[in-house]
Design a protein around this motif. Sequence first.
Motif, PDB file in Angstrom:
ATOM      1  N   LEU A  71       0.775  -1.267  -0.087  1.00  0.00           N
ATOM      2  CA  LEU A  71      -0.210  -0.067   0.150  1.00  0.00           C
ATOM      3  C   LEU A  71       0.807   1.153  -0.079  1.00  0.00           C
ATOM      4  O   LEU A  71       1.781   1.469   1.113  1.00  0.00           O
ATOM      5  N   ALA A  72       0.839   2.048  -1.007  1.00  0.00           N
ATOM      6  CA  ALA A  72       1.776   3.346  -1.340  1.00  0.00           C
ATOM      7  C   ALA A  72       1.030   4.495  -0.649  1.00  0.00           C
ATOM      8  O   ALA A  72      -0.429   4.735  -0.951  1.00  0.00           O
ATOM      9  N   THR A  73       1.746   5.412   0.004  1.00  0.00           N
ATOM     10  CA  THR A  73       0.883   6.715   0.269  1.00  0.00           C
ATOM     11  C   THR A  73       0.940   7.905  -0.694  1.00  0.00           C
ATOM     12  O   THR A  73       0.133   8.692  -0.696  1.00  0.00           O
ATOM     13  N   ASN A  74       1.574   7.666  -1.828  1.00  0.00           N
ATOM     14  CA  ASN A  74       1.769   8.688  -2.769  1.00  0.00           C
ATOM     15  C   ASN A  74       2.029   7.509  -4.209  1.00  0.00           C
ATOM     16  O   ASN A  74       3.178   7.506  -4.741  1.00  0.00           O
ATOM     17  N   VAL A 125      -0.370  -2.545  -6.874  1.00  0.00           N
ATOM     18  CA  VAL A 125      -0.177  -1.295  -5.915  1.00  0.00           C
ATOM     19  C   VAL A 125      -1.454  -0.603  -6.307  1.00  0.00           C
ATOM     20  O   VAL A 125      -1.517   0.011  -7.376  1.00  0.00           O
ATOM     21  N   PRO A 126      -2.266  -0.242  -5.498  1.00  0.00           N
ATOM     22  CA  PRO A 126      -3.558   0.478  -5.523  1.00  0.00           C
ATOM     23  C   PRO A 126      -3.231   1.970  -6.071  1.00  0.00           C
ATOM     24  O   PRO A 126      -2.131   2.604  -5.381  1.00  0.00           O
ATOM     25  N   THR A 127      -3.796   2.419  -6.982  1.00  0.00           N
ATOM     26  CA  THR A 127      -3.481   3.944  -7.356  1.00  0.00           C
ATOM     27  C   THR A 127      -4.209   4.983  -6.715  1.00  0.00           C
ATOM     28  O   THR A 127      -5.151   4.485  -5.562  1.00  0.00           O
ATOM     29  N   LYS A 128      -3.972   6.088  -6.796  1.00  0.00           N
ATOM     30  CA  LYS A 128      -4.650   7.213  -6.050  1.00  0.00           C
ATOM     31  C   LYS A 128      -6.104   7.195  -6.194  1.00  0.00           C
ATOM     32  O   LYS A 128      -7.013   7.365  -5.274  1.00  0.00           O
ATOM     33  N   GLU A 129      -6.495   6.914  -7.480  1.00  0.00           N
ATOM     34  CA  GLU A 129      -7.751   7.124  -7.729  1.00  0.00           C
ATOM     35  C   GLU A 129      -8.655   5.543  -7.344  1.00  0.00           C
ATOM     36  O   GLU A 129      -9.757   5.749  -6.756  1.00  0.00           O
ATOM     37  N   ASP A 130      -7.874   4.502  -7.183  1.00  0.00           N
ATOM     38  CA  ASP A 130      -8.556   3.371  -6.314  1.00  0.00           C
ATOM     39  C   ASP A 130      -8.714   3.862  -4.861  1.00  0.00           C
ATOM     40  O   ASP A 130      -9.661   3.525  -4.305  1.00  0.00           O
ATOM     41  N   ILE A 188      -9.312   0.281 -10.881  1.00  0.00           N
ATOM     42  CA  ILE A 188     -10.281   1.033 -11.889  1.00  0.00           C
ATOM     43  C   ILE A 188      -9.370   1.706 -13.045  1.00  0.00           C
ATOM     44  O   ILE A 188      -9.550   1.474 -14.216  1.00  0.00           O
ATOM     45  N   PRO A 189      -8.093   2.388 -12.832  1.00  0.00           N
ATOM     46  CA  PRO A 189      -7.177   2.963 -13.878  1.00  0.00           C
ATOM     47  C   PRO A 189      -6.475   1.786 -14.899  1.00  0.00           C
ATOM     48  O   PRO A 189      -6.678   1.948 -16.107  1.00  0.00           O
ATOM     49  N   SER A 190      -6.119   0.866 -14.209  1.00  0.00           N
ATOM     50  CA  SER A 190      -5.137  -0.171 -14.985  1.00  0.00           C
ATOM     51  C   SER A 190      -5.824  -1.502 -15.270  1.00  0.00           C
ATOM     52  O   SER A 190      -5.418  -1.930 -16.371  1.00  0.00           O
ATOM     53  N   GLY A 191      -6.965  -1.731 -14.694  1.00  0.00           N
ATOM     54  CA  GLY A 191      -7.695  -2.990 -15.112  1.00  0.00           C
ATOM     55  C   GLY A 191      -7.091  -4.253 -14.640  1.00  0.00           C
ATOM     56  O   GLY A 191      -7.558  -5.325 -14.586  1.00  0.00           O
ATOM     57  N   ALA A 192      -5.910  -4.207 -13.700  1.00  0.00           N
ATOM     58  CA  ALA A 192      -5.317  -5.192 -13.080  1.00  0.00           C
ATOM     59  C   ALA A 192      -5.948  -5.545 -11.929  1.00  0.00           C
ATOM     60  O   ALA A 192      -6.785  -5.012 -11.323  1.00  0.00           O
ATOM     61  N   PHE A 216      -6.745  -6.974  -8.143  1.00  0.00           N
ATOM     62  CA  PHE A 216      -6.254  -6.519  -6.798  1.00  0.00           C
ATOM     63  C   PHE A 216      -5.436  -8.058  -6.322  1.00  0.00           C
ATOM     64  O   PHE A 216      -5.829  -8.954  -6.612  1.00  0.00           O
ATOM     65  N   ASP A 217      -4.493  -7.514  -5.359  1.00  0.00           N
ATOM     66  CA  ASP A 217      -3.968  -8.717  -4.737  1.00  0.00           C
ATOM     67  C   ASP A 217      -5.102  -9.740  -4.044  1.00  0.00           C
ATOM     68  O   ASP A 217      -4.721 -10.999  -3.805  1.00  0.00           O
ATOM     69  N   PHE A 218      -6.087  -9.122  -3.487  1.00  0.00           N
ATOM     70  CA  PHE A 218      -7.105 -10.044  -2.725  1.00  0.00           C
ATOM     71  C   PHE A 218      -8.358  -9.610  -2.920  1.00  0.00           C
ATOM     72  O   PHE A 218      -8.548  -8.055  -3.438  1.00  0.00           O
ATOM     73  N   ALA A 219      -9.293 -10.215  -2.526  1.00  0.00           N
ATOM     74  CA  ALA A 219     -10.798  -9.686  -2.868  1.00  0.00           C
ATOM     75  C   ALA A 219     -11.220  -8.408  -2.055  1.00  0.00           C
ATOM     76  O   ALA A 219     -10.738  -8.222  -0.962  1.00  0.00           O
ATOM     77  N   LEU A 220     -11.860  -7.625  -2.579  1.00  0.00           N
ATOM     78  CA  LEU A 220     -12.301  -6.373  -2.036  1.00  0.00           C
ATOM     79  C   LEU A 220     -13.314  -6.269  -1.176  1.00  0.00           C
ATOM     80  O   LEU A 220     -14.324  -7.505  -1.380  1.00  0.00           O
ATOM     81  N   GLY A 221     -13.783  -5.761  -0.081  1.00  0.00           N
ATOM     82  CA  GLY A 221     -14.873  -5.586   0.700  1.00  0.00           C
ATOM     83  C   GLY A 221     -15.186  -4.377   1.492  1.00  0.00           C
ATOM     84  O   GLY A 221     -14.627  -3.507   1.042  1.00  0.00           O
TER      85      GLY A 221
END
Length: 656
Positions: A15-18, A40-45, A75-79, A81-86
């Motif tokens: 998880l990146a802060t920037n 790595v989640p983007t800022k938009e994520d 959302i931006p990259s279409g890749a 995520f490393d695990f399911a979201l909830g």
Amino acid sequence: MVDGKPEVNYKWSLLATNPDATDPGWVRRQDLLRSLKMQVPTKEDLQRNDRRVLDAYLANGLGIDLHRKAVENSIPSGAEFDFALGSLPIIDQRQFVLTLDFVMKLLCMNERIECRVPCIMEGETGVSKTALTRMLFVLRNTVVRAPSSLEQAVLGSKSDSAASCLEEQTLAALRKLADFWGLGDELQSEVGVWHTTDLLASRISSNRMEQVADSLLAEIRADPGLDPLTDMEASVLTSCKQNAEAAAQLLKWYVSTRLTLSSRSLDWTFYPIDVHAALTPEDIANNSLGGVKQVVARAKRLQSIAKLIDSERHRRATLCLFFDEFNTSSCMGVFKELLIDHSFDGVPLPENIVVVAAGNPSREKIELSAESSDEQGHQWAIGHYQVHPLPASMQQMMWDYGSLKPDQEKEFIEKRLRFLQSREGLSDTELNTLAQLVHASQQETRDLARKHIDICAQKRGGAISPGELDARASSSVSLRDILRVFKLFSFFNHATGPVAEVFLQSSRNPQQQRHRAMLLALAVVYYLRLGSDSSDLDQDFRRKFRTRVKGVCGQQDADVEGTLIRAMAALIKQTVFDAGIAKTRGLQENIFMVVVCCLAQVPLMIVGPPGSSKTLAVTVVGENARGEYSKTDFYKAAPTLIPFHYQCSRRSTSKE
């Protein structure tokens, strides 16, 4: 299983802060991570309104369950995520504002706790140290569980029954449970049993002993907040399947406990103690709201229940003993033992207790000449806390919590406003305007504080470094001010009758009314704090504040001074004065603040030199606010104010 042995498959994630930074080193690292199929989640994520990305990373970091889990793509990259979201509904239920900065701090605090490293936070006032710690332990102890059918039956009896006292409610709940276990018709025919709590509980338990015992033990296993050992012997838990009398005792206890608990709250896991200069070791040990001895006793009961009913949930439950502003006390030896040695009076604390402390930074006081105005606290922002420096053993373990950066503060404001949008009837445009106004007010107040502190330091004859200047100025406002704005905005926005006529001039345009409510809330929290002494910097500060607000809203829509003057004039017109009292601007402002803060239930401290109408303002309001016996319509519509006078002085002690 691999070769008959269990194998744990670890899943790493970042998880990146920037995340959108463009420096070459970070870009190369991202390419490497993508080659390892790590997303790595983007800022938009991270800024998604549904918050599923933040919730998922926080839940995985803390090792807790998510609701509504599903595999999703960025959302931006279409890749993927490393695990399911909830989602984590408990965050919304508590209206906790979860920002990326708070997620990182929650993970950092949890890491220290898991590694058994003392958690000592040092940061500015009002930056959510306490709220964040409370939320961490709510999350750590939360369980994804809907109310059981047994619990629903008990609580359903509460809504069906018109009974007022607990005894009658307990009887109604037992009748409901008799139906629940198929005994209603049989026991209802026995009039003496059906109308007596003890007899009804005994008959239910005699006829359905194992079923009753299994159901109640399942409830206790599922909810560690239920604590039977406070009211009964351990033998009741161990014998309730074989002894109808023990089952009946457990049944009555469960019903009365469920009826008195308003909700399945997790606040029992968090025990805050507000530290002050008069606190003694005895107070720390026996504080009625959660002293060390009380928390230790609860922790030992959790361990005992876990052993008696073989409950893994009780074994995992952790209790937090939280000391707020701990470095204001002289009991540093006690805190050192609790935090560093994890013991009290030489006795080790149970392993399921976590001790967390929070304090303010120790800074040198900026001394000014001993003029009357200075002695009365005329310098409204100097960034100084009356605290003790930490001893070396604790200083090494101190975690610099710091203060919120402007972008983090703006994120907090916007997310907090989303909780209020529907309740306050705000359009998206109004929400955005209010968010910008609050953010600009916070920044302008800090800028003015920075200038004020610099002037104070120059008067002392010494320079102050830019870093220390920024640190001191950051404490002039905090998240508490933001929450105060929203509370006051809600008060003004929902005002009706004579109160609305005075403060909002009974605007028939809802949008105009909300705008006036915004400006008055800003005036109460920020503008009036700057003072009105024409011989000082106050007038200059007020002018700069008005300019900053107009820069956000435009020249025509941000007349803070005009809106305030009209509201004060209308209030003074409704206020009866004794002969000979001059209605100065200072007195008008003090009366306005006393009335608004009393009606909105916001604490108020009026600071100023002798003769600046502090006591007079409170006295005038007290003589006018007499409910139906008041002389004007405004005060008749307001509650009666009952003053309690307590004269403080330099000779008053902290305990007094």
